[in-house]
Design a protein around this motif. Sequence first.
Motif, PDB file in Angstrom:
ATOM      1  N   ILE A   7       0.842  -1.205   0.000  1.00 16.77           N
ATOM      2  CA  ILE A   7       0.000   0.000   0.000  1.00 16.77           C
ATOM      3  C   ILE A   7       0.875   1.252   0.000  1.00 16.77           C
ATOM      4  N   ALA A   8       1.945   1.249   0.815  1.00 12.04           N
ATOM      5  CA  ALA A   8       2.853   2.393   0.860  1.00 12.04           C
ATOM      6  C   ALA A   8       3.503   2.621  -0.506  1.00 12.04           C
ATOM      7  N   SER A   9       3.895   1.526  -1.176  1.00 11.75           N
ATOM      8  CA  SER A   9       4.521   1.640  -2.485  1.00 11.75           C
ATOM      9  C   SER A   9       3.557   2.206  -3.513  1.00 11.75           C
ATOM     10  N   ILE A  10       2.292   1.775  -3.474  1.00 10.79           N
ATOM     11  CA  ILE A  10       1.287   2.276  -4.415  1.00 10.79           C
ATOM     12  C   ILE A  10       1.041   3.766  -4.198  1.00 10.79           C
ATOM     13  N   VAL A  11       0.933   4.179  -2.935  1.00  8.10           N
ATOM     14  CA  VAL A  11       0.711   5.601  -2.625  1.00  8.10           C
ATOM     15  C   VAL A  11       1.884   6.443  -3.118  1.00  8.10           C
ATOM     16  N   LEU A  12       3.102   5.983  -2.863  1.00  7.69           N
ATOM     17  CA  LEU A  12       4.280   6.719  -3.313  1.00  7.69           C
ATOM     18  C   LEU A  12       4.359   6.768  -4.834  1.00  7.69           C
ATOM     19  N   THR A  13       3.958   5.683  -5.474  1.00  7.22           N
ATOM     20  CA  THR A  13       3.942   5.669  -6.943  1.00  7.22           C
ATOM     21  C   THR A  13       2.996   6.729  -7.481  1.00  7.22           C
ATOM     22  N   ILE A  14       1.825   6.804  -6.911  1.00  2.00           N
ATOM     23  CA  ILE A  14       0.831   7.797  -7.352  1.00  2.00           C
ATOM     24  C   ILE A  14       1.354   9.212  -7.148  1.00  2.00           C
ATOM     25  N   LEU A  15       1.949   9.469  -5.992  1.00  2.00           N
ATOM     26  CA  LEU A  15       2.432  10.815  -5.682  1.00  2.00           C
ATOM     27  C   LEU A  15       3.584  11.232  -6.603  1.00  2.00           C
ATOM     28  N   GLY A  62       8.919  -1.963  -5.700  1.00  2.00           N
ATOM     29  CA  GLY A  62       8.546  -1.469  -4.384  1.00  2.00           C
ATOM     30  C   GLY A  62       9.242  -0.167  -4.030  1.00  2.00           C
ATOM     31  N   LEU A  63       8.457   0.826  -3.635  1.00  2.00           N
ATOM     32  CA  LEU A  63       8.976   2.088  -3.113  1.00  2.00           C
ATOM     33  C   LEU A  63       8.654   2.138  -1.633  1.00  2.00           C
ATOM     34  N   ALA A  64       9.634   2.482  -0.829  1.00  2.00           N
ATOM     35  CA  ALA A  64       9.435   2.478   0.621  1.00  2.00           C
ATOM     36  C   ALA A  64       9.639   3.882   1.179  1.00  2.00           C
ATOM     37  N   PRO A  65       8.879   4.248   2.214  1.00  2.00           N
ATOM     38  CA  PRO A  65       9.088   5.542   2.865  1.00  2.00           C
ATOM     39  C   PRO A  65      10.497   5.632   3.425  1.00  2.00           C
ATOM     40  N   GLY A  66      11.039   6.826   3.440  1.00  2.85           N
ATOM     41  CA  GLY A  66      12.378   7.046   3.961  1.00  2.85           C
ATOM     42  C   GLY A  66      12.851   8.432   3.601  1.00  2.85           C
TER      43      GLY A  66
END
Length: 202
Positions: A7-15, A62-66
């Motif tokens: 879910i975090a990766s999808i949100v970051l992709t959209i942003l 996968g994109l991860a917060p950081g």
Amino acid sequence: MSWPALIASIVLTILLAAPFQWFLGAGARTFIRREPSPGAAWGQASFLSGIMAVAWVGLFGGLAPGATTGAALLLAAAAVALYEWARRTAGPQRLFIGLSGQAPAALLESGPYRWFRHPFYLSYLLAFAAVAVALHSRLGGAVALANTILFVVMALHDEHTLARSPLAPAYARYRRRVGVILLLPWHARSAKNDRGSPSARA
């Protein structure tokens, strides 16, 4: 990949893809387009390449917060903010799309044009810089580099068009005051003394 990570990766992709979607949608209301339009075709291909690169990594790698992703999001936000600043300064359809060979009717001095000769192109470069930072891979770097070259070429084409237009004298004065990216320090004194009108190009 766990569900929270997905879910975090999808949100970051959209942003991270959002600036390119914004450019595609707002461009139709911002620039005058005359067929055939190589600038429009290259612009669309460019923005789609940014979206596809982000989507590929975000959905499959996968994109991860950081901290790195946070910096990329700040760059993406700055890209949209600068684009909107330039768009609102120029007004609707007062600018010709890149590579058109057409000069605008007048030059702009207000808004970002006081500091940037090509604020629209700079906003695109910021968006691709966000891609390179977020993806931190050969794919992201290659996409960012290819599009940087594209928009530099388009900016140089615009400069050549203006130098051959009736706006050439005013644009020459503007170039002495404002650098390609920023108001260069060694131009600051002449900027105070020379009040000519700068460019209305992207």
